[in-house]
Enzyme design. Structure first.
Site, PDB file in Angstrom:
ATOM      1  N   ASP A 132      59.294   9.303  24.662  1.00 30.79           N
ATOM      2  CA  ASP A 132      58.837   8.630  23.449  1.00 30.79           C
ATOM      3  C   ASP A 132      57.843   7.517  23.781  1.00 30.79           C
ATOM      4  OD1 ASP A 132      60.395  10.248  21.873  1.00 30.79           O
ATOM      5  OD2 ASP A 132      62.065   8.832  21.747  1.00 30.79           O
ATOM      6  N   TYR A 137      68.300   8.701  33.543  1.00 28.57           N
ATOM      7  CA  TYR A 137      67.913   7.704  32.545  1.00 28.57           C
ATOM      8  C   TYR A 137      68.656   6.397  32.762  1.00 28.57           C
ATOM      9  CZ  TYR A 137      66.326  11.795  29.815  1.00 28.57           C
ATOM     10  OH  TYR A 137      65.717  12.945  29.386  1.00 28.57           O
ATOM     11  N   TYR A 177      68.459  14.677  24.038  1.00 27.86           N
ATOM     12  CA  TYR A 177      67.886  13.472  23.433  1.00 27.86           C
ATOM     13  C   TYR A 177      68.864  12.314  23.648  1.00 27.86           C
ATOM     14  CZ  TYR A 177      64.525  16.532  21.069  1.00 27.86           C
ATOM     15  OH  TYR A 177      63.530  17.438  20.785  1.00 27.86           O
TER      16      TYR A 177
END
Length: 389
Positions: free
Chosen positions: A213, A277, A349
């Protein structure tokens, strides 16, 4: 048998040495022209024994109309077409009029010849050899250039094949999209592509192995990407110099740049990768250190059923994806924040994994906590090796 068959053909048709030799291309070695001359020579010797005149090559070939004599001029036109184009390898194709192709087939059928080679195949080879001698370039099955020649019209169609470059990129700042977007002045792709377009004189197309993003950084070992440079005028470019120019932007860095093939490019873009992440989780109701640790334990090894997120539902197919969290670690920050370090399947996601996305992601961090949780900040730390089954 060859001499007898050739004699029958030449009684009906006036053929040049190329077209005569090509009828028997699968027999013996050498070029078709050499073969045709040899056959004509043997026939003439036999005729001489009977007091008959030799069979000379005609001024005009009934089949090809002396098209092979046009090769020198076509080579010049090919050189003119590539005057400002850098290349090392090439391939030649041609378009022959249908009437010539059909006439050749008719001759083969009339005399029952099954040892011939099509005229366009010989012409492509001979033109390629002549162009290679004139330029010092080589033919290749994966060429830099492809020539499509219409020999009777003298037309040269030049196809410049794309240049493919592999690399990894790091996006060091938030607030820029991966690819161009009307709401932003620049993107990661534009920063990367700009110097490549300038160096090659071609059009640069950026293709990332996944995306992040606008508000997410891409750190660590970087995300794999492929550049397809369409119709490049120059192919010999200094990748290290280009990398220095991109990295000077202080917004995007590129690593491991190298030239690659279309086949590897396809593998890079189609192979799923695990991702690592780091997410900063906000829990407005408050969170204790032991709660954060318990969430990480529950997440590790957990299978997630994730319906296409609400925020991208118009751009992505609405379906349920099953992805796995392979590892999770928690670090408590304060009474409302903790960090989650995650290793997951590609395509999961993370923001929705934390929030639950109105129940579209199950289970979620919110579900496991029993409290509403949000992703306040997210970084991709690493794109790992391809996923293992």
């Amino acid at each position: 048998m060859i001499v007898e068959k050739a004699s029958e053909v030449l009684e009906r048709y006036q053929l040049c040495d190329h077209c005569l030799g090509r009828l028997f291309a699968k027999l013996g070695k050498g070029t078709n022209e050499e073969r045709g001359k040899a056959i004509r020579f043997v026939l003439s010797m036999e005729r001489a024994r009977g007091g008959l005149p030799p069979i000379e090559a005609p001024e005009r070939c009934e089949l090809c109309d002396n098209v092979f004599e046009r090769i020198p001029e076509l080579v010049k036109r090919m050189q003119e077409a590539t005057e400002n184009v850098e290349f090392e390898t090439f391939l030649v194709g041609s378009r022959f009029p249908e009437e010539i192709v059909e006439k050749e087939k008719a001759i083969l059928e009339e005399f029952g010849i099954d040892t011939a080679e099509p005229i366009n195949r010989e012409f492509n080879r001979e033109l390629g050899k002549a162009f290679g001698r004139a330029t010092g370039k080589d033919t290749s099955k994966t060429p830099d250039l492809v020539f499509i020649v219409e020999p009777y019209l003298g037309k040269i169609e030049l196809q410049i094949n794309p240049l493919y470059i592999y690399g990894r990129y790091r996006k060091l700042v938030r607030g820029i999209p991966q690819t161009p977007h009307p709401d932003f002045e620049e993107s990661g792709a534009s920063i990367i592509c700009r110097p490549f377009s300038r160096a090659t004189g071609g059009k640069c197309v950026f293709k990332g192995a996944g995306r992040e993003d606008v508000d997410v950084r891409m750190l660590g070992n970087g995300r794999p990407f492929i550049l397809e440079i369409k119709r490049p005028k120059k192919r010999k470019i200094d990748l290290e110099e280009i990398a220095r120019e991109i990295n000077a932007s202080a917004k995007v860095e590129v690593l491991n740049l190298r030239f690659t093939t279309p086949e590897e490019a396809e593998r890079v873009l189609s192979t799923p990768h695990r991702k690592e992440y780091l997410a900063l989780v906000l829990v407005e109701e408050g969170v204790a250190p032991e709660e954060a640790e318990e969430v990480a334990k529950k997440l590790t090894g957990l299978e997630i059923h994730q319906r296409t997120p609400w925020r991208v539902r118009k751009a992505r197919a609405d379906k349920v994806r099953v992805r796995k969290v392979h590892h999770a670690e928690a670090r408590w920050i304060d009474e409302k924040h903790f960090e989650l370090r995650l290793i997951t399947d590609g395509g999961l996601y993370i923001k929705e994994l934390i929030s639950g996305d109105r129940g579209r992601t199950k289970p979620s961090v919110s579900d496991l906590l029993g409290k509403k949780a949000w992703c306040e900040r997210l970084d991709v730390l690493n794109v790992l090796d391809e996923e293992r089954s």
